[in-house]
Design an enzyme around this catalytic site. Structure first.
Site, short mmCIF file in Angstrom:
data_model
loop_
_atom_site.label_atom_id
_atom_site.label_comp_id
_atom_site.label_asym_id
_atom_site.label_seq_id
_atom_site.Cartn_x
_atom_site.Cartn_y
_atom_site.Cartn_z
N HIS A 67 0.83 -1.21 0.00
CA HIS A 67 0.00 0.00 0.00
C HIS A 67 0.87 1.26 0.00
CE1 HIS A 67 -2.17 3.15 2.39
NE2 HIS A 67 -3.12 2.88 1.51
N GLU A 70 2.22 1.84 -3.43
CA GLU A 70 1.19 2.42 -4.30
C GLU A 70 1.13 3.94 -4.14
OE1 GLU A 70 -3.01 3.85 -3.62
OE2 GLU A 70 -2.92 1.76 -2.97
N HIS A 71 1.15 4.42 -2.89
CA HIS A 71 1.12 5.86 -2.64
C HIS A 71 2.30 6.57 -3.29
CE1 HIS A 71 -1.93 6.95 0.64
NE2 HIS A 71 -2.25 5.74 0.24
N GLU A 142 -4.00 7.94 7.98
CA GLU A 142 -4.99 7.09 7.30
C GLU A 142 -5.27 5.84 8.14
OE1 GLU A 142 -5.29 4.42 3.21
OE2 GLU A 142 -4.03 6.24 3.21
#
Length: 433
Positions: A67, A70-71, A142
């Site tokens: 993840h 991906e960012h 997040e």
């Protein structure tokens, strides 16, 4: 380029595997003005133990790194890729799941240029320690936001009960502590291992000339050099029914309690078309047992045991398959008890009749046909590629071919109490022993 016609649905699919291993699928839908592109790698949050490209020893990377990667892919040395897509009239996004990471755009103009932008930015990583450390604070916020989300905690609570050893129970974004161990070097190591074209697929659906589009993609890939493809070695802990934790609960500041029942699939995950048939049959079975038109649902709703938050799902992917059923509950113990009773007596359930199966099949086929009007839905279904040669366009005949006897056998094999678990979220101060 191979061409396959689905006459029943009036669709034509074009596929090709390029010399570098990239799988490309094109679905022209010239009645639409929009085109949707999805570039996916088979790399998700559960892939936290693997042998890096060019090495021999298995490593364990920090949870949440897929993840995090991906960012970071959108940030380049010369600026933000979102701005590039914006100038070309496209909207872009990305998402990471348990088993994949996907990058996407949608646009009504400059489609070829947007395809090139999509391919180029995903295939040109840029990470520095400075930008990585900056991102940690953003992703930590997040993670903390999701920790305060009851439905998210409910889902990962039941996963924790069913899969205490498997990384499936770990939040896709990782933990605040785990992401602090991520470095630029680890991101590059993960990227080089999993972002090879042979581990990726590109799906484009919408208004296009398939011959022109495929040639554009071939030309883009021919300009780039990639190392020789090698099989990726991943490791997952062995899981058995004895690992399942039958019950757990937590307290949160919620007005109403929440309950979820999980049923863990034990044994090998079906592959190829068999996987699609298995998932479709399970979807039909759950809909018959607890779907909104079932007698069970109506009785439980009338009694106030369930409400509009009630939902059910069946997930099947690499190394795992499970069902989850849950929602808000005035009395979570009563909720879980009655749902388990429905599941454990499923084979003999009065819901399983030829007449009701026929009605549910017709409704499901209607939903599938309606979903084919959504470019996003089609692309997301194809990107998963969990079903080998079988595709979304094979679902209708699969639904038509499923028999009542198949569902009864499935109910007997899958709905076993030793495979089940319950997780509750209780309002603070109402804890259970």
């Amino acid at each position: 380029m191979e061409k396959k016609n689905y006459e029943q649905l009036d669709e034509t699919l074009y596929t090709e595997t390029l010399s570098n291993g990239l799988s490309v699928t094109l679905l022209p839908k010239n009645g639409f003005h929009k085109t949707y592109g999805l570039f996916t790698t088979k790399y998700g949050s559960i892939d936290n133990q693997f042998v890096p490209l060019g090495k021999k020893e298995m490593i364990r990377v920090p949870d949440g790194i897929a993840h995090f990667l991906e960012h970071k892919m959108f940030e380049k040395e010369d600026g933000d890729v979102f701005n590039t897509f914006g100038k070309l009239g496209a909207s872009a996004n990305a998402f990471t799941s348990f088993t994949q990471t996907s990058y996407l755009f949608s646009s009504t103009s400059n489609v070829l240029e947007n395809i090139e932008t999509l391919l180029d930015f995903v295939q040109e990583p840029y990470f520095t320690e400075e930008t990585v450390n900056k991102e940690k604070g953003i992703i930590a916020q997040e993670i903390q936001m999701y920790e305060d989300e009851p439905d998210w905690r409910l889902f990962f609570g039941i996963l924790g009960n069913m899969y205490p050893k498997h990384p499936l129970h770990i939040d896709i974004a990782g933990t605040v502590d785990s992401i602090m161990d991520i470095t630029a070097d680890l991101l590059y190591e993960s990227y080089e291992t999993f972002y090879h074209p042979s581990n990726m697929n590109l799906f484009v659906v919408g208004k296009m000339d398939p011959e022109k589009m495929m040639q554009w993609i071939r030309d883009n890939q021919a300009k780039k050099e990639f190392p020789t493809a090698v099989a990726i070695k991943r490791h997952f802990p062995e899981e058995t029914a004895t690992d399942i934790k039958p019950f757990d609960s937590i307290e949160m500041p919620v007005q109403r309690a929440k309950s979820m029942i999980g049923i863990k699939g034990i044994g090998p995950v079906p592959k190829g078309k068999a996987a699609l048939e298995y998932k479709t049959a399970m979807d039909l079975l759950l809909t018959l047992l607890v779907g909104p038109t079932s007698d069970n649902y109506l009785k439980l709703y009338d009694k106030g045991i369930i409400d509009d938050s009630f939902s059910y799902d069946f997930s099947l992917d690499r190394t795992f398959h499970f069902a989850d059923i849950g929602g808000d509950a005035k009395d979570p113990a009563a909720f879980s008890t009655v749902i388990k009773e429905i599941l454990l007596t499923a084979k003999e359930s009065p819901e399983l009749t030829e007449e009701k199966l026929t009605l549910v099949k017709k409704r499901m086929i209607g939903q599938v046909l309606q979903s084919l009007n959504s470019l996003e839905y089609i692309a997301n279904q194809y990107s998963q590629q969990a079903y080998g040669e079988a595709t979304l366009f094979d679902v209708v005949p699969i639904i038509e071919g499923i028999t009542l006897n198949q569902l009864k056998v499935l109910a007997e094999e899958f709905m076993q109490e030793k495979h089940m678990s319950v997780f509750h979220i209780l309002p603070k101060g109402d804890g259970e022993a």
